[in-house]
Write a protein that holds these residues in place. Structure first.
Motif, PDB file in Angstrom:
ATOM      1  N   HIS A 139      11.388  24.695  14.156  1.00 15.44           N
ATOM      2  CA  HIS A 139      12.374  23.917  13.399  1.00 15.44           C
ATOM      3  C   HIS A 139      12.399  22.478  13.935  1.00 15.44           C
ATOM      4  N   ARG A 179      15.616  15.235   4.451  1.00 16.98           N
ATOM      5  CA  ARG A 179      16.366  16.246   3.691  1.00 16.98           C
ATOM      6  C   ARG A 179      16.129  16.043   2.196  1.00 16.98           C
ATOM      7  N   ASP A 182      20.733  22.311  12.931  1.00 17.15           N
ATOM      8  CA  ASP A 182      20.046  21.023  13.033  1.00 17.15           C
ATOM      9  C   ASP A 182      19.734  20.617  14.473  1.00 17.15           C
ATOM     10  N   TYR A 209      12.843  19.085   4.427  1.00 15.61           N
ATOM     11  CA  TYR A 209      13.930  19.761   5.141  1.00 15.61           C
ATOM     12  C   TYR A 209      14.997  20.188   4.132  1.00 15.61           C
ATOM     13  N   SER A 229      13.558  19.461  13.316  1.00 15.94           N
ATOM     14  CA  SER A 229      14.494  18.559  12.648  1.00 15.94           C
ATOM     15  C   SER A 229      14.337  17.114  13.136  1.00 15.94           C
ATOM     16  N   ASP A 243      21.927  24.796   8.965  1.00 14.00           N
ATOM     17  CA  ASP A 243      20.504  24.800   8.662  1.00 14.00           C
ATOM     18  C   ASP A 243      19.791  26.034   9.213  1.00 14.00           C
TER      19      ASP A 243
END
Length: 372
Positions: free
Chosen positions: A278, A210, A359, A320, A280, A84
């Motif tokens: 980021h 996602r 991730d 994502y 996640s 990612d």
């Protein structure tokens, strides 16, 4: 020495695009980007995509983009794969090509397809990011590792679950105003607290969803940038750090990459007007923000009250799109710095820090974008 400018950007709404292949996604964002520039002569295309072999049975994406879009036989096609983090790795490649004088205009294209499978199958694919022997090899998933980190974070800093709920609530507020956001609706504390448990203490709204997506940005040398657009957004060096996950509730790779990127342009955290991080997982967002040093350890999410962060909704609400994520982050930051972002805005933004990673943060990259 050649300077590198970000001269155009385009994003496509993140979502479940069952009726679109990689070629369709590429055509959408490249056509949109070309319509916004005076000249679109491209020397190289760098595609960021993490999982096309697994989710779409596709390889050679860059070559296919070059031929399908009729970009010319001399255009170099490359692809980056670093899970990612692939998007900011593509930036590192494109930046190096322009900086070295090997290309004047480089198109960075992020693409990912993740909606064709049940969540269980997709979780298995993404878990291949984990350590071959001690994590993936013994059946751990990314959600399980994130849950361990969240539990350790709660224990060390004495937080209850409500501390983490502030992240999805704020990101959904931001995403509600972003026309390209996947989850463009607001949520409240009760909704977040009562959501399905994914891996205790991780709940559904602690995960970034996602989905499919594509985004593109154009890098240009200082000589060619005025021929492309009026953009004055200069790109700083792309800095990275790679550190193995040790289940401690810290993100040293993020700390290092952000510090290296700021040092490279002679700035400090207090000079940053806007952050793109980021997120996640909610706990990852907290740990990244703690590593800025702008808040005491364990209280990263309190920065939401003081500094603009992920105004497009971040991974949590914008969505994502795997290896394309970093290109979305760059495109959104470009929009803020040029006053063209279509969602929530802030005034007088001149310095933006973009931080992206794999991730769970084994590899983190960062860069600084500045209006010059």
């Amino acid at each position: 020495m050649v300077k590198v400018f970000l001269t155009a950007a385009s994003t496509f709404k993140v979502g479940r695009h069952y009726n679109m292949g990689f070629g369709d996604l590429a055509a959408e964002v490249i056509s949109s980007l070309e319509s916004s520039v005076r000249s679109s002569q491209i020397d190289a295309v760098v595609v960021a995509s993490a999982y096309p072999e697994k989710t779409g049975d596709q390889v050679m994406l860059a070559s296919k983009v070059v031929t399908q879009m009729g970009l010319g036989d001399r255009v170099m096609g490359l692809r980056t794969e670093q899970g990612d983090a692939s998007g900011l790795v593509a930036l590192a490649v494109g930046y190096s090509l322009v900086r070295a004088g090997l290309a004047n205009n480089v198109l960075l294209l992020g693409m990912e397809k993740q909606s064709e499978f049940p969540s269980r199958r997709l979780n298995d694919i993404v878990a291949q990011n984990l350590d071959e022997v001690y994590a993936h090899g013994v059946g751990l998933t990314n959600h399980a590792v994130a849950a361990i980190l969240m539990r350790e974070h709660m224990k060390r800093y004495g937080h209850d679950y409500e501390y983490y709920a502030s992240w999805p609530i704020t990101m959904h507020e931001n995403g509600k105003q972003n026309p390209h956001a996947y989850l463009d609706f607001k949520v409240n504390l009760e909704t977040v607290k009562s959501a399905q448990v994914v891996s205790e203490p991780l709940r559904l709204f602690d995960l970034a969803p996602r989905a499919d997506g594509a985004a593109a940005v154009l890098l240009s040398s200082d000589e060619f940038a005025p021929k492309v657009s009026d953009s004055r957004v200069e790109v700083g060096p792309v800095c990275s750090s790679t550190i193995r996950v040790d289940y401690e509730p810290r993100l040293l790779s993020a700390a290092n990459s952000m510090r290296y990127a700021l040092d490279a342009v002679g700035l400090s955290m207090s000079d940053v007007d806007l952050f793109e991080v980021h997120d996640s997982y909610s706990v990852m967002a907290s740990m990244i923000l703690e590593e800025t040093g702008l808040t005491p350890p364990g209280r990263g999410l309190e920065l939401l009250q003081h500094i603009p962060i992920n105004l497009g909704g971040g991974l949590k609400a914008r969505g994502y799109p795997g290896g394309a994520t970093g290109i979305y982050q760059l495109a959104e930051m470009y929009g803020h710095l040029t006053g063209t972002f279509q969602g929530r805005k802030v005034e007088n933004v001149e310095v933006g820090l973009v931080q992206g990673m794999s991730d769970l943060g084994e590899t983190s990259l960062a860069t600084v974008l500045r209006v010059m």
